[in-house]
Design an enzyme around this catalytic site. Structure first.
Site, PDB file in Angstrom:
ATOM      1  N   GLN A 230       0.833  -1.200   0.000  1.00 54.95           N
ATOM      2  CA  GLN A 230       0.000   0.000   0.000  1.00 54.95           C
ATOM      3  C   GLN A 230       0.867   1.249   0.000  1.00 54.95           C
ATOM      4  OE1 GLN A 230      -2.966   1.830  -0.761  1.00 54.95           O
ATOM      5  NE2 GLN A 230      -3.494  -0.237  -0.167  1.00 54.95           N
TER       6      GLN A 230
ATOM      7  N   HIS B 213       2.372   3.055  -3.181  1.00 60.20           N
ATOM      8  CA  HIS B 213       1.549   3.795  -4.152  1.00 60.20           C
ATOM      9  C   HIS B 213       1.951   5.255  -4.247  1.00 60.20           C
ATOM     10  CE1 HIS B 213      -1.374   1.214  -5.977  1.00 60.20           C
ATOM     11  NE2 HIS B 213      -1.676   0.647  -4.836  1.00 60.20           N
TER      12      HIS B 213
ATOM     13  N   GLU C  48     -10.612   1.643   2.819  1.00 60.64           N
ATOM     14  CA  GLU C  48     -10.759   1.185   1.437  1.00 60.64           C
ATOM     15  C   GLU C  48     -10.497  -0.325   1.356  1.00 60.64           C
ATOM     16  OE1 GLU C  48      -7.665   2.694  -1.058  1.00 60.64           O
ATOM     17  OE2 GLU C  48      -8.679   2.163  -2.922  1.00 60.64           O
ATOM     18  N   HIS C  49      -9.351  -0.761   1.891  1.00 62.79           N
ATOM     19  CA  HIS C  49      -9.013  -2.185   1.932  1.00 62.79           C
ATOM     20  C   HIS C  49      -8.921  -2.615   3.388  1.00 62.79           C
ATOM     21  CE1 HIS C  49      -6.954  -0.616  -1.753  1.00 62.79           C
ATOM     22  NE2 HIS C  49      -7.535  -1.665  -2.298  1.00 62.79           N
TER      23      HIS C  49
ATOM     24  N   ASP D  44      -6.239  -6.576  -6.104  1.00 59.98           N
ATOM     25  CA  ASP D  44      -5.896  -5.522  -7.070  1.00 59.98           C
ATOM     26  C   ASP D  44      -5.887  -6.075  -8.491  1.00 59.98           C
ATOM     27  OD1 ASP D  44      -5.571  -3.679  -5.077  1.00 59.98           O
ATOM     28  OD2 ASP D  44      -3.398  -3.908  -4.924  1.00 59.98           O
TER      29      ASP D  44
ATOM     30  N   HIS E  16     -53.041  19.596  -9.091  1.00 59.74           N
ATOM     31  CA  HIS E  16     -52.772  18.181  -8.849  1.00 59.74           C
ATOM     32  C   HIS E  16     -54.077  17.476  -8.460  1.00 59.74           C
ATOM     33  CE1 HIS E  16     -48.553  19.326  -8.843  1.00 59.74           C
ATOM     34  NE2 HIS E  16     -48.177  18.083  -8.610  1.00 59.74           N
TER      35      HIS E  16
END
Lengths: 431, 431
Positions: free
Chosen positions: B257, B260, B325-326, B359, B418
């Site tokens: 991770q 990145h 996220e993960h 991934d 209406h």
């Protein structure tokens, strides 16, 4: 008078419907909203109370509606109307309960299990406009799907009237629908309070509900920090008639849309030029009896039209181009044409389903995508109040088989540590 | 060195995770993006070509990738990698095919039919970043769900390299995944082209895919005119270990991770302070072998941490607060804990599922909500490429029964027209 356009060419239609797409942001509104949101972010409760004083004309000592206020509303409310409200809530609940989704799991190979879970949002905020009219139907349409989704906390914000009160119908609808806390706040400042939180209003995960241009712009600006449902523009209806419908009914349905506001759009497409003229005339007659006739007249003249086309396929093609919020198929055998409708928010089939039925009672949601956004947005639904998580389980054996491919892919993308996290598990058997 | 925090208190956790929520918009980026979008809106193709020349360093004579370019890419590509790409595409297809949804219809009463249709978006645009590395996995993860949804046109935009080419792996992945047209365009200008259309790129209905801060801001600004998937921030992982995991494996996963970018966040929560120290040491050792060690080191030091907690429930509570996220659940019996996970994008169960598996290969999507937005956003899925329409059918008899309630509700909301559209159908029986 509503214009009648016979056999419109492509350029005419383009001009007609591209104008209904969202206009570029209005700089004055955007700046003003940005200032309000900044103040709420920075000064929280105090900024919210101060904007409420300035814009709603009341200095509140407490933002949250009390249990006593709700009980007193339930006492005040007309019992016939309460019955209608309950019927409506039951129908909305029945329809939306069909939207509940399950997760799934499956095994694509030995030692592997993949799946998806569906979980409710924890806390959502529903915005209900105030102003000239109170809309309890909006409360039901937003809160019931959230309740069915399983949200633990359903907040509602609505602007107080100058005496500091909320209309009893709104409070009764909130109670019926399962709203857990109600706050007296309106406009961009209420959206800011939901997004950032204040001393008395905890921040929510998603904001839904309609509102004026300030509310819409505020939702747009806080999107990302929280989720929002959609950005609503002026309401619209497209009616397709094959010529076998009552001109008076068609005119009444067009007017029900036109009375919303001057920017509302009411369009009729028909294969009969005779019917077109009859509807035009009936509109003029019926307009005279309407309390909101000035608004409806402006809407019909500036934004409405009657299109005469050769055949139903031509009408349906135009419907798909417009992607209307509301679509009435006032035709024989309406189900024959349903599969051809690619883009529309809510579809009313046949001649006995005026849009007003859907606005209040039928059960499908009335919070719908406008301005051509039905091409990509959906009606509000239980889906808006859940999210998914995906999961992966591999046994050691299954993973060791996959590891070389994972590493090869990772290295091709230049991410060596990704590759190593796979291969390191091959190198050592750890127990 | 990654910090180890033992038994963090609430304030520490708050500070840690509130910082990962989306920061207020960066004014410089926002203004720059707004200018680019304005130019694309106004000058279309010419503005796009000019920004491409300025930012990607190449004056293109043609934006669209030709069939010859794609065929030549397929010839160039390494056959082993093509096999991995095909395996990955097959697994992604298998997982996402479980997400296909059906409409429904039901009758809540005599003469009434209500329903919901699910229809694909017509035309979607996938953005694939270029720059230092090409990510063919992103192409698969975005285009395959769109294809399964039934989108007629799947466009892709990705920035060209200075020689005017797109990487062959990207082109091969696009072909495998069912992309219908590929355009050489990047950054905010590509998002503008998708949103407004240019002479050679028709406007799309929805834009998905990751990108840098400019791409994210551009998506935020065009949201409403088109749909977007989500606004992505820096990537992140949370690993929960009960102490029975290999410190080297955990360190490798954290590094995958951290490599990145410097803003990526890698967090380990464990019940074992001994394991915490072992992982800290293993990180230092493994860092030395990484080509991207400078990035990973900065990420671990500034954004990473190891938290030591008393027990697994405490770890899971923190996971729900972070909404990562993960999430790797490196614990015995991971399925015991799955029901307790309320907020997470993609969950990896057990010690043999490093994030890298997801991934590239397992099948679940890798386009995931970041920065705590898993509280309300979902992983990219087939749902992103469809929308719904709701429909209502009432026979005349059924409607006449409902009409008084519709009118009562409408009048309570002050919308007379209406009410009339309902009651007029009672007054006259039209055939």
């Amino acid at each position: 008078m509503i214009p009648v356009i016979s056999y419109p060419d492509a350029a005419t239609l383009d001009a007609l419907f591209s104008a209904s797409r969202l206009s570029p942001e209005n700089r004055a509104i955007s700046d003003s909203v940005s200032r309000i949101l900044g103040d709420i972010r920075q000064s929280g409760e105090e900024a919210l109370l101060s904007y409420t004083e300035q814009l709603d004309g009341v200095r509140l000592s407490r933002l949250e509606v009390t249990e006593e206020e709700i009980n007193s509303a339930l006492d005040q409310i007309d019992s016939d109307f309460l019955q209608v409200l309950k019927t409506s809530a039951a129908q909305i609940r029945s329809f939306h309960s069909h939207q509940k989704r399950n997760g799934f799991s499956f095994s694509p190979g030995k030692g592997i299990l993949l799946g998806q879970m569906v979980t409710p949002l924890d806390r959502v905020g529903i915005y209900v406009p105030g102003g000239t009219a109170a809309y309890p139907s909006t409360v039901l349409m937003n809160a019931i799907p959230a309740k069915i989704a399983g949200c633990r906390e359903i907040f509602m914000a609505t602007p107080p009237s100058p005496n500091g009160q909320i209309s009893p119908e709104i409070l009764a609808a909130a109670r019926l629908a399962g709203v857990t806390r109600i706050f007296k706040a309106g406009g961009a400042q209420a959206i800011g309070a939901f997004a950032y939180g204040t001393a008395s209003i905890p921040a929510v995960d998603k904001i839904t509900g309609p509102g004026n241009a300030y509310v819409a712009e505020a939702k747009r600006q806080v999107f990302g920090l929280v989720a929002i449902d959609m950005i609503a523009g002026p309401s619209e209806i497209l009616i397709i008639s094959d010529g076998h419908s009552s001109p008076r009914h068609l005119a009444a349905d067009l007017l029900s849309q036109a009375e919303h506001d001057k920017m509302a759009r009411a369009v009729l497409i028909t294969t009969s030029s005779q019917l077109a003229l009859q509807v035009q005339q009936s509109l003029e007659e019926q307009l005279l009896c309407l309390p909101r006739q000035e608004i409806a007249r402006a809407s019909l003249k500036q934004r409405g039209c009657i299109l005469v086309v050769n055949d139903l396929p031509a009408a349906i093609q135009i419907a798909n181009q417009m992607a209307p919020e509301h679509l009435e198929l006032c035709v024989d055998s309406p189900f024959d044409h349903l599969p051809d409708i690619r883009h529309a928010g809510s579809i009313f089939l046949g001649c006995h389903c005026p849009e007003a039925l859907g606005d209040y009672l039928a059960g499908p949601n009335h919070t719908l995508p406008t301005g051509g956004t039905a091409r990509f947005f959906s009606p509000l639904s239980v889906d808006d109040f859940v999210k998914t998580s995906q999961y992966t389980y591999y046994t050691r054996e299954a993973f060791l088989q996959a590891a070389p491919s994972v590493a090869a892919f990772a290295r091709k993308e230049g991410l060596e540590a990704h590759g190593r996290s796979a291969l390191i598990r091959k190198e050592e058997a750890y127990e």
